[in-house]
Design an enzyme around this catalytic site. Structure first.
Site, PDB file in Angstrom:
ATOM      1  N   PHE A 159      -0.155  27.644  -1.652  1.00 54.97           N
ATOM      2  CA  PHE A 159      -0.012  26.823  -2.842  1.00 54.97           C
ATOM      3  C   PHE A 159       0.877  27.571  -3.837  1.00 54.97           C
ATOM      4  CE2 PHE A 159      -2.691  23.176  -4.574  1.00 54.97           C
ATOM      5  CZ  PHE A 159      -2.665  22.464  -3.391  1.00 54.97           C
ATOM      6  N   GLN A 218      -0.713  20.201 -18.627  1.00 56.09           N
ATOM      7  CA  GLN A 218       0.120  20.386 -17.429  1.00 56.09           C
ATOM      8  C   GLN A 218       0.741  19.084 -16.938  1.00 56.09           C
ATOM      9  OE1 GLN A 218      -1.629  21.580 -13.327  1.00 56.09           O
ATOM     10  NE2 GLN A 218      -0.414  23.325 -14.018  1.00 56.09           N
ATOM     11  N   HIS A 272       2.382  17.716 -13.693  1.00 58.33           N
ATOM     12  CA  HIS A 272       2.528  18.068 -12.280  1.00 58.33           C
ATOM     13  C   HIS A 272       3.932  17.663 -11.858  1.00 58.33           C
ATOM     14  CE1 HIS A 272       1.902  18.371  -8.000  1.00 58.33           C
ATOM     15  NE2 HIS A 272       0.703  18.863  -8.198  1.00 58.33           N
ATOM     16  N   LEU A 284      -0.356  11.144  -7.874  1.00 54.70           N
ATOM     17  CA  LEU A 284      -0.085  12.520  -7.467  1.00 54.70           C
ATOM     18  C   LEU A 284       0.339  12.627  -6.003  1.00 54.70           C
ATOM     19  CD1 LEU A 284      -0.318  15.547  -8.288  1.00 54.70           C
ATOM     20  CD2 LEU A 284      -2.556  15.499  -7.220  1.00 54.70           C
ATOM     21  N   GLU A 317       0.568  19.314  -4.288  1.00 55.33           N
ATOM     22  CA  GLU A 317       1.380  20.507  -4.064  1.00 55.33           C
ATOM     23  C   GLU A 317       1.286  20.956  -2.607  1.00 55.33           C
ATOM     24  OE1 GLU A 317       1.287  23.183  -7.486  1.00 55.33           O
ATOM     25  OE2 GLU A 317       0.632  24.720  -6.081  1.00 55.33           O
ATOM     26  N   ARG A 355       3.704  25.448 -11.489  1.00 52.95           N
ATOM     27  CA  ARG A 355       3.981  24.030 -11.766  1.00 52.95           C
ATOM     28  C   ARG A 355       4.877  23.810 -12.979  1.00 52.95           C
ATOM     29  NH1 ARG A 355      -1.920  21.402 -10.337  1.00 52.95           N
ATOM     30  NH2 ARG A 355      -1.644  21.704  -8.099  1.00 52.95           N
ATOM     31  N   HIS A 397      -1.062  15.586 -15.871  1.00 54.10           N
ATOM     32  CA  HIS A 397      -2.031  15.880 -14.814  1.00 54.10           C
ATOM     33  C   HIS A 397      -3.296  16.578 -15.280  1.00 54.10           C
ATOM     34  CE1 HIS A 397      -3.365  16.695 -10.777  1.00 54.10           C
ATOM     35  NE2 HIS A 397      -3.224  17.988 -10.884  1.00 54.10           N
ATOM     36  N   ARG A 450      -2.092  26.159 -15.476  1.00 57.35           N
ATOM     37  CA  ARG A 450      -3.048  26.327 -14.377  1.00 57.35           C
ATOM     38  C   ARG A 450      -2.328  26.390 -13.038  1.00 57.35           C
ATOM     39  NH1 ARG A 450      -5.592  22.826 -10.617  1.00 57.35           N
ATOM     40  NH2 ARG A 450      -4.888  20.883 -11.556  1.00 57.35           N
TER      41      ARG A 450
HETATM   42  C1  LIG Z   1      -5.253  13.220  -8.503  1.00 59.46           C
HETATM   43  C2  LIG Z   1      -5.775  14.606  -8.793  1.00 59.46           C
HETATM   44  C3  LIG Z   1      -5.745  15.575  -7.807  1.00 59.46           C
HETATM   45  C4  LIG Z   1      -6.226  16.856  -8.059  1.00 59.46           C
HETATM   46  N1  LIG Z   1      -6.190  17.788  -7.064  1.00 59.46           N
HETATM   47  C5  LIG Z   1      -6.701  19.026  -7.292  1.00 59.46           C
HETATM   48  C6  LIG Z   1      -6.745  20.005  -6.259  1.00 59.46           C
HETATM   49  O1  LIG Z   1      -6.370  19.765  -5.127  1.00 59.46           O
HETATM   50  N2  LIG Z   1      -7.258  21.224  -6.548  1.00 59.46           N
HETATM   51  C7  LIG Z   1      -7.727  21.540  -7.785  1.00 59.46           C
HETATM   52  O2  LIG Z   1      -8.179  22.667  -7.978  1.00 59.46           O
HETATM   53  N3  LIG Z   1      -7.717  20.620  -8.779  1.00 59.46           N
HETATM   54  C8  LIG Z   1      -7.221  19.380  -8.564  1.00 59.46           C
HETATM   55  N4  LIG Z   1      -7.220  18.452  -9.574  1.00 59.46           N
HETATM   56  C9  LIG Z   1      -7.899  18.762 -10.841  1.00 59.46           C
HETATM   57  C10 LIG Z   1      -9.408  18.657 -10.663  1.00 59.46           C
HETATM   58  O3  LIG Z   1      -9.706  17.717  -9.683  1.00 59.46           O
HETATM   59  C11 LIG Z   1     -10.117  18.261 -11.953  1.00 59.46           C
HETATM   60  O4  LIG Z   1      -9.697  19.086 -12.992  1.00 59.46           O
HETATM   61  C12 LIG Z   1     -11.628  18.408 -11.789  1.00 59.46           C
HETATM   62  O5  LIG Z   1     -12.065  17.721 -10.648  1.00 59.46           O
HETATM   63  C13 LIG Z   1     -12.388  17.937 -13.007  1.00 59.46           C
HETATM   64  O6  LIG Z   1     -13.764  17.990 -12.714  1.00 59.46           O
HETATM   65  P1  LIG Z   1     -14.864  17.809 -13.850  1.00 59.46           P
HETATM   66  O7  LIG Z   1     -16.185  17.994 -13.197  1.00 59.46           O
HETATM   67  O8  LIG Z   1     -14.539  18.651 -15.003  1.00 59.46           O
HETATM   68  O9  LIG Z   1     -14.689  16.302 -14.339  1.00 59.46           O
HETATM   69  P2  LIG Z   1     -14.554  14.890 -13.567  1.00 59.46           P
HETATM   70  O10 LIG Z   1     -14.632  15.017 -12.105  1.00 59.46           O
HETATM   71  O11 LIG Z   1     -13.378  14.234 -14.157  1.00 59.46           O
HETATM   72  O12 LIG Z   1     -15.868  14.140 -14.027  1.00 59.46           O
HETATM   73  C14 LIG Z   1     -16.078  13.734 -15.362  1.00 59.46           C
HETATM   74  C15 LIG Z   1     -17.416  13.045 -15.452  1.00 59.46           C
HETATM   75  O13 LIG Z   1     -17.729  12.799 -16.804  1.00 59.46           O
HETATM   76  C16 LIG Z   1     -18.242  11.488 -16.940  1.00 59.46           C
HETATM   77  N5  LIG Z   1     -17.975  11.054 -18.322  1.00 59.46           N
HETATM   78  C17 LIG Z   1     -16.846  11.188 -19.038  1.00 59.46           C
HETATM   79  N6  LIG Z   1     -17.002  10.666 -20.269  1.00 59.46           N
HETATM   80  C18 LIG Z   1     -18.256  10.189 -20.322  1.00 59.46           C
HETATM   81  C19 LIG Z   1     -19.020   9.513 -21.324  1.00 59.46           C
HETATM   82  N7  LIG Z   1     -18.532   9.226 -22.531  1.00 59.46           N
HETATM   83  N8  LIG Z   1     -20.286   9.158 -21.019  1.00 59.46           N
HETATM   84  C20 LIG Z   1     -20.820   9.415 -19.804  1.00 59.46           C
HETATM   85  N9  LIG Z   1     -20.132  10.047 -18.820  1.00 59.46           N
HETATM   86  C21 LIG Z   1     -18.882  10.421 -19.090  1.00 59.46           C
HETATM   87  C22 LIG Z   1     -17.524  10.684 -15.893  1.00 59.46           C
HETATM   88  O14 LIG Z   1     -18.240   9.523 -15.564  1.00 59.46           O
HETATM   89  C23 LIG Z   1     -17.505  11.698 -14.736  1.00 59.46           C
HETATM   90  O15 LIG Z   1     -18.713  11.640 -14.044  1.00 59.46           O
HETATM   91  C24 LIG Z   1      -6.739  17.165  -9.332  1.00 59.46           C
HETATM   92  C25 LIG Z   1      -6.789  16.187 -10.312  1.00 59.46           C
HETATM   93  C26 LIG Z   1      -6.281  14.934 -10.058  1.00 59.46           C
HETATM   94  C27 LIG Z   1      -6.305  13.923 -11.175  1.00 59.46           C
END
Ligand SMILES: Cc1cc2nc3c(=O)[nH]c(=O)nc-3n(C[C@H](O)[C@H](O)[C@H](O)COP(=O)(O)OP(=O)(O)OC[C@H]3O[C@@H](n4cnc5c(N)ncnc54)[C@H](O)[C@@H]3O)c2cc1C
Length: 587
Positions: free
Chosen positions: A119, A240, A242, A252, A255, A286, A353, A398
């Site tokens: 990566f 960021q 992407h 997306l 990468e 990135r 992203h 990141r």
């Molecule tokens: C398309 C894509 C691909 C990616 N690929 C990678 C990768 O390969 N490797 C990597 O390291 N990172 C990757 N990332 C980044 C990474 O996936 C995210 O940063 C990470 O998954 C975020 O996880 P989280 O638990 O913080 O939040 P999330 O998984 O976004 O979860 C947020 C939660 O909060 C809840 N929530 C939000 N607001 C409220 C509210 N007001 N009331 C109640 N619930 C609420 C939502 O319902 C959800 O359950 C990618 C991101 C994207 C968008």
């Protein structure tokens, strides 16, 4: 009528990887845990993560957590806190094994070990040859992780409040966090969830930009809740882009496509990354690749009739590798572009992203407040982890594969510290009607049906504004105009129309609440970006093109109530090894 109340040891707002990993730790220790999510848990954005999660397992090439740490510090453009980065890179290895044992179906090597791919920004020996550090389940790693964590939580009897929307934190007069006011999305009824500890794990806010990779639900709700509770947001100027989103659409293209051997070309068919990053080329960090693409297009070397994208080639890798290692990308290309990437190159352009900034925490995931005089203070009872938090392991930029790692490591750290806190504070503190007042007032504010424009109109303008005024390249004049437009938008939001013939009233109310949050985090982003007069990581100022360690090697802190920005030092001391001092960042 009094608002119903439920009591739990721990409240977790957000059911992505961060929230669920914390919940699992707590429910397994027999705590009463509530997880609130505005969508069904497995629809959280973690499910969309494609490429993988970093850990120096050394299954494919030699590796060491200390090299991973160096790459992360360098990737952060030296703004990351090195104690947190050391913690994350060391913990990466047991974290991935823990996931494997929990049932995550990682892709495998011939010898049965976990497959690892190359990566961006990864090196061996502190800046030497390319490393292969990213553990993957094909290009659907987040899906595999989130479903596994959800199932384990069901087994551990975590209590889920699915499709409940968190409105605001509840704090008592001493500033202790006592839980949150939430709203049932289906019935529109408020509910108080009282808890000894509250963890914000609400993810990112990519929806503030028009072209982005994020889910529709990524609206920065938790970050805005923190702002309203008087907690400043850290490093919001670092967002960021992407490099490889589907051109004109934003989805997306992981990468991993470049990690597997794909590369970028301009309209002349030139592999232009060789000019911008002579050794890492397409696997530079990135921010570097995103700037290179935009620069190529500005120089008139873009592809297509409008010359507004470049091409990502993976067709030389052969259909077998492309279809087996990148099946999700093949789906995206088929559905949104009508092409098979094994046959034809993919048109790409940078897309919003990931938020490096967020709610300031320490490595135990406790939320910390800057004290104007004296040391920082922990906000009692409040934690934050995942993309909504800023611990800060990503600093100004990141590395791919480090966010899934961040959410898992610091989600678990939150769980561990909550166990300690609850054992030391075993009783619920009194929660009075006055403590709920601010949240209720907010809810009521969005219960009347103004006669202005529709929410969707204002939201579209906000997203366009952020893209135009706070994109890959920034300058003082463009951003100042953006700030003026944001202020005007807020006035229009005040009289927004909540009902029209095509919408159910409660849905419009949720959209208004989300837009209100987006406006706050968008303001924090733009204000912090305007204030930082240097270029570092993802924050690239045309009018201040150099990094300036003398004046700007510090974290920003934006507070809403005073609309002001403070700064605090970077934690440059790791735990057990020597610091990596700032150096020019070349790839
Ligand atoms: C398309 C894509 C691909 C990616 N690929 C990678 C990768 O390969 N490797 C990597 O390291 N990172 C990757 N990332 C980044 C990474 O996936 C995210 O940063 C990470 O998954 C975020 O996880 P989280 O638990 O913080 O939040 P999330 O998984 O976004 O979860 C947020 C939660 O909060 C809840 N929530 C939000 N607001 C409220 C509210 N007001 N009331 C109640 N619930 C609420 C939502 O319902 C959800 O359950 C990618 C991101 C994207 C968008």
């Amino acid at each position: 009528m009094p608002i119903p109340r439920r009591h739990f040891d721990a409240l977790i707002i957000g059911a992505g990887g961060a929230g669920l990993n914390a919940a699992l730790r707590l429910a397994s220790a027999e705590l009463r845990v509530a997880v609130v999510s505005k969508v069904f848990p497995t629809r959280s954005h973690t499910v969309a993560a494609q490429g993988g999660v970093n850990a120096a397992l050394a299954n494919v090439l030699p590796d060491h957590w200390h090299w991973h740490m160096f790459d992360t510090v360098k990737g952060s453009d030296y703004l990351g806190d090195q104690d947190a980065i050391e913690t994350m890179c060391r913990e990466a290895i047991p974290t991935v094994y823990e996931l494997e044992h929990a049932g995550v179906p990682f892709s495998r090597l011939e010898n049965g070990k976990i497959y690892q791919r190359a990566f961006g920004g990864q090196s061996q020996q502190f800046g030497g040859e390319q490393a292969a550090r990213t553990c993957a389940a094909a290009d659907r790693t987040g899906h595999a992780i989130l479903h596994t964590l959800y199932q384990q939580n069901i087994r551990a009897r975590t209590h889920f409040f699915d499709e409940y929307f968190a409105i605001d934190l509840i704090r008592d007069s001493e500033g202790v966090v006592l839980g949150a006011l939430v709203l049932g999305i289906e019935d529109g009824e408020p509910l108080v969830i009282a808890a000894k500890t509250t963890l914000l794990a609400t993810g990112g806010y990519g929806q503030v930009f028009r072209t982005n990779t994020n889910a529709f639900i990524n609206t920065g709700d938790g970050m805005a809740m923190a702002l309203r509770a008087g907690i400043p947001l850290q490093d919001m100027e670092f967002y960021q882009f992407h490099p490889t989103g589907v051109a004109g659409k934003g989805m997306l293209i992981t990468e991993a496509a470049r990690g597997e051997g794909g590369y970028l070309v301009n309209a002349d068919g030139e592999r232009f990354m060789e000019r911008y990053a002579p050794s890492a080329r397409d696997l530079a960090s990135r921010d570097v690749v995103a700037r290179a693409i935009v620069s190529e297009i500005r120089a008139g070397r873009g592809c297509g009739a409008q010359k507004d994208y470049v091409l990502l080639k993976v067709d030389h890798l052969g259909a077998e590798v492309v279809h087996q290692r990148l099946p999700g990308i093949c789906d995206i290309c088929r559905v949104f572009l009508g092409i098979d990437p094994a046959q034809a190159p993919i048109p790409v352009f940078p897309t919003a992203h990931y938020a490096m900034g967020g709610i300031p925490t320490d490595p135990q995931a406790r939320v910390i407040m800057p004290a104007r005089h004296g040391p920082e203070e922990v906000v009692p009872g409040l934690y934050a982890a995942g993309e909504c938090a800023c611990v800060s392991v990503h600093g100004a930029n990141r590395l791919g594969g480090n966010s899934l790692l961040d959410i898992l490591v610091f989600g678990r750290a939150a769980g561990q510290d909550i166990l300690r806190y609850v054992s030391e504070n075993p009783h619920h503190r009194p929660l009075t009607d006055e403590d709920i007042e601010p949240g209720l007032a907010r809810l009521q504010r969005w219960a009347r049906r103004g006669d202005g424009e529709r929410v969707s109109v204002i939201k579209a303008e906000l997203r366009k504004l952020m893209e135009d005024h706070c994109g890959v390249f920034r300058d003082q004049e463009t951003m100042s105009h953006g700030v003026a437009k944001l202020t005007a938008l807020r006035e229009r939001l005040d009289i927004v129309r909540l009902q029209d013939h095509s919408q159910v009233f409660n849905t419009a109310r949720i959209e208004a609440l989300e837009l209100d949050n987006l406006l706050d985090v968008g303001t924090a982003t733009l204000m912090a970006a305007l204030a930082r007069e240097e270029s570092r990581g993802a924050h690239s100022r045309v009018d201040f093109p150099e990094r300036d360690d003398t004046h700007w090697l510090k974290h920003s802190l934006y507070s809403l109530s005073e609309d002001r920005i403070d700064y605090k030092p970077v934690r440059t001391k790791p735990i057990s090894v020597d610091s990596f001092p700032p150096k020019p960042r070349v790839y």
